[in-house]
Design a protein around this motif. Structure first.
Motif, PDB file in Angstrom:
ATOM      1  N   THR A  42      16.621  -1.401 -15.263  1.00 30.43           N
ATOM      2  CA  THR A  42      16.410   0.122 -14.853  1.00 30.43           C
ATOM      3  C   THR A  42      15.667   0.353 -13.400  1.00 30.43           C
ATOM      4  O   THR A  42      15.930   1.113 -12.689  1.00 30.43           O
ATOM      5  N   ARG A  43      14.363  -0.610 -13.535  1.00 29.78           N
ATOM      6  CA  ARG A  43      14.110  -0.652 -12.267  1.00 29.78           C
ATOM      7  C   ARG A  43      14.726  -0.926 -11.188  1.00 29.78           C
ATOM      8  O   ARG A  43      14.836  -0.126  -9.941  1.00 29.78           O
ATOM      9  N   SER A  44      15.474  -1.949 -10.999  1.00 28.30           N
ATOM     10  CA  SER A  44      16.428  -2.256 -10.131  1.00 28.30           C
ATOM     11  C   SER A  44      17.501  -1.308  -9.651  1.00 28.30           C
ATOM     12  O   SER A  44      17.982  -0.972  -8.741  1.00 28.30           O
ATOM     13  N   ALA A  45      17.998  -0.675 -10.828  1.00 27.52           N
ATOM     14  CA  ALA A  45      19.069   0.411 -10.663  1.00 27.52           C
ATOM     15  C   ALA A  45      18.426   1.866 -10.087  1.00 27.52           C
ATOM     16  O   ALA A  45      19.198   2.441  -9.330  1.00 27.52           O
ATOM     17  N   PHE A  46      17.199   1.948 -10.178  1.00 26.72           N
ATOM     18  CA  PHE A  46      16.251   3.035  -9.601  1.00 26.72           C
ATOM     19  C   PHE A  46      16.225   2.755  -8.268  1.00 26.72           C
ATOM     20  O   PHE A  46      16.235   3.520  -7.591  1.00 26.72           O
ATOM     21  N   THR A  47      15.597   1.615  -7.861  1.00 25.18           N
ATOM     22  CA  THR A  47      15.324   1.317  -6.549  1.00 25.18           C
ATOM     23  C   THR A  47      16.267   1.131  -5.388  1.00 25.18           C
ATOM     24  O   THR A  47      16.111   1.843  -4.335  1.00 25.18           O
ATOM     25  N   ALA A  48      17.520   0.652  -5.934  1.00 24.62           N
ATOM     26  CA  ALA A  48      18.411   0.465  -4.745  1.00 24.62           C
ATOM     27  C   ALA A  48      18.951   2.106  -4.188  1.00 24.62           C
ATOM     28  O   ALA A  48      19.055   2.102  -3.011  1.00 24.62           O
ATOM     29  N   PRO A  49      18.995   3.069  -4.833  1.00 27.49           N
ATOM     30  CA  PRO A  49      19.508   4.140  -4.421  1.00 27.49           C
ATOM     31  C   PRO A  49      18.225   4.765  -3.411  1.00 27.49           C
ATOM     32  O   PRO A  49      18.530   5.400  -2.460  1.00 27.49           O
ATOM     33  N   VAL A  50      17.109   4.712  -4.212  1.00 31.52           N
ATOM     34  CA  VAL A  50      15.968   5.269  -3.615  1.00 31.52           C
ATOM     35  C   VAL A  50      15.743   4.449  -2.130  1.00 31.52           C
ATOM     36  O   VAL A  50      15.345   5.202  -1.111  1.00 31.52           O
ATOM     37  N   VAL A  51      15.832   3.264  -1.953  1.00 35.83           N
ATOM     38  CA  VAL A  51      15.721   2.566  -0.673  1.00 35.83           C
ATOM     39  C   VAL A  51      16.812   3.082   0.325  1.00 35.83           C
ATOM     40  O   VAL A  51      16.269   3.254   1.250  1.00 35.83           O
ATOM     41  N   GLY A  52      18.009   3.367  -0.157  1.00 33.69           N
ATOM     42  CA  GLY A  52      19.100   3.799   0.718  1.00 33.69           C
ATOM     43  C   GLY A  52      18.644   5.189   1.118  1.00 33.69           C
ATOM     44  O   GLY A  52      18.739   5.536   2.370  1.00 33.69           O
ATOM     45  N   LEU A  53      18.128   6.024   0.336  1.00 32.27           N
ATOM     46  CA  LEU A  53      17.478   7.263   0.465  1.00 32.27           C
ATOM     47  C   LEU A  53      16.365   7.327   1.725  1.00 32.27           C
ATOM     48  O   LEU A  53      16.236   7.800   2.479  1.00 32.27           O
ATOM     49  N   GLU A  54      15.539   6.345   1.381  1.00 31.21           N
ATOM     50  CA  GLU A  54      14.271   6.213   2.463  1.00 31.21           C
ATOM     51  C   GLU A  54      14.816   5.673   3.693  1.00 31.21           C
ATOM     52  O   GLU A  54      14.279   6.241   4.584  1.00 31.21           O
ATOM     53  N   GLY A  55      16.017   4.829   3.781  1.00 29.54           N
ATOM     54  CA  GLY A  55      16.593   4.552   5.030  1.00 29.54           C
ATOM     55  C   GLY A  55      17.093   5.625   5.821  1.00 29.54           C
ATOM     56  O   GLY A  55      16.702   5.994   6.913  1.00 29.54           O
ATOM     57  N   PHE A  56      17.748   6.725   4.836  1.00 23.58           N
ATOM     58  CA  PHE A  56      18.384   7.930   5.496  1.00 23.58           C
ATOM     59  C   PHE A  56      17.121   8.722   6.272  1.00 23.58           C
ATOM     60  O   PHE A  56      17.003   9.298   7.096  1.00 23.58           O
ATOM     61  N   LEU A  57      16.072   8.958   5.547  1.00 21.66           N
ATOM     62  CA  LEU A  57      15.083   9.874   5.497  1.00 21.66           C
ATOM     63  C   LEU A  57      14.309   9.203   6.884  1.00 21.66           C
ATOM     64  O   LEU A  57      13.739   9.888   7.651  1.00 21.66           O
ATOM     65  N   ASP A  58      13.937   7.943   6.969  1.00 22.84           N
ATOM     66  CA  ASP A  58      13.604   7.366   8.148  1.00 22.84           C
ATOM     67  C   ASP A  58      14.208   7.694   9.250  1.00 22.84           C
ATOM     68  O   ASP A  58      13.487   7.941  10.427  1.00 22.84           O
TER      69      ASP A  58
END
Length: 114
Positions: A48-64
């Motif tokens: 579950t943590r892996s499934a959550f982290t992958a989209p968040v990391v992508g969103l983090e990149g976009f926000l950066d």
């Protein structure tokens, strides 16, 4: 109380010993079941943590990328990250902020184009 009561003692002791063995066996089975369930839950949590982290990391990149072009967003994101860190992600200090933005921007663009 005659001889009959003496003969009942070993019988009672034997019955107690058997009950105790049964209870110990039952506790061992329950302990093993709890251990299995705990292992399954740990695996599920990791998944579950892996499934959550992958989209968040992508969103983090976009926000950066957005923050790199907008100082207000940069301040906003920095404050949000300090108040709400993402589990498992290291926080970077200001000395590495530009390198971090460039790296995350590259990761984001590669993820979109792959």
């Amino acid at each position: 109380m005659g001889i009959g009561s003496v003969n009942d003692v070993p019988k009672a002791t034997s019955s107690y010993g058997q009950r105790r063995d049964d209870e110990v066996s039952q506790l061992r089975r329950e302990s093993e079941e709890l251990r299995r369930e705990s292992t399954e839950l740990r695996h599920e949590l990791t998944s579950t943590r892996s499934a959550f982290t992958a989209p968040v990391v992508g969103l983090e990149g976009f926000l950066d990328v957005v923050a790199a072009t907008n100082p207000d967003w940069e301040i906003f994101l920095r404050n949000m990250r300090q108040q709400n860190p993402i589990p498992g992600e290291s926080t970077s200090d200001d000395t590495h902020a530009e390198e971090d933005v460039a790296r995350k921007s590259d990761e984001f663009y590669r993820a979109i184009h792959d």
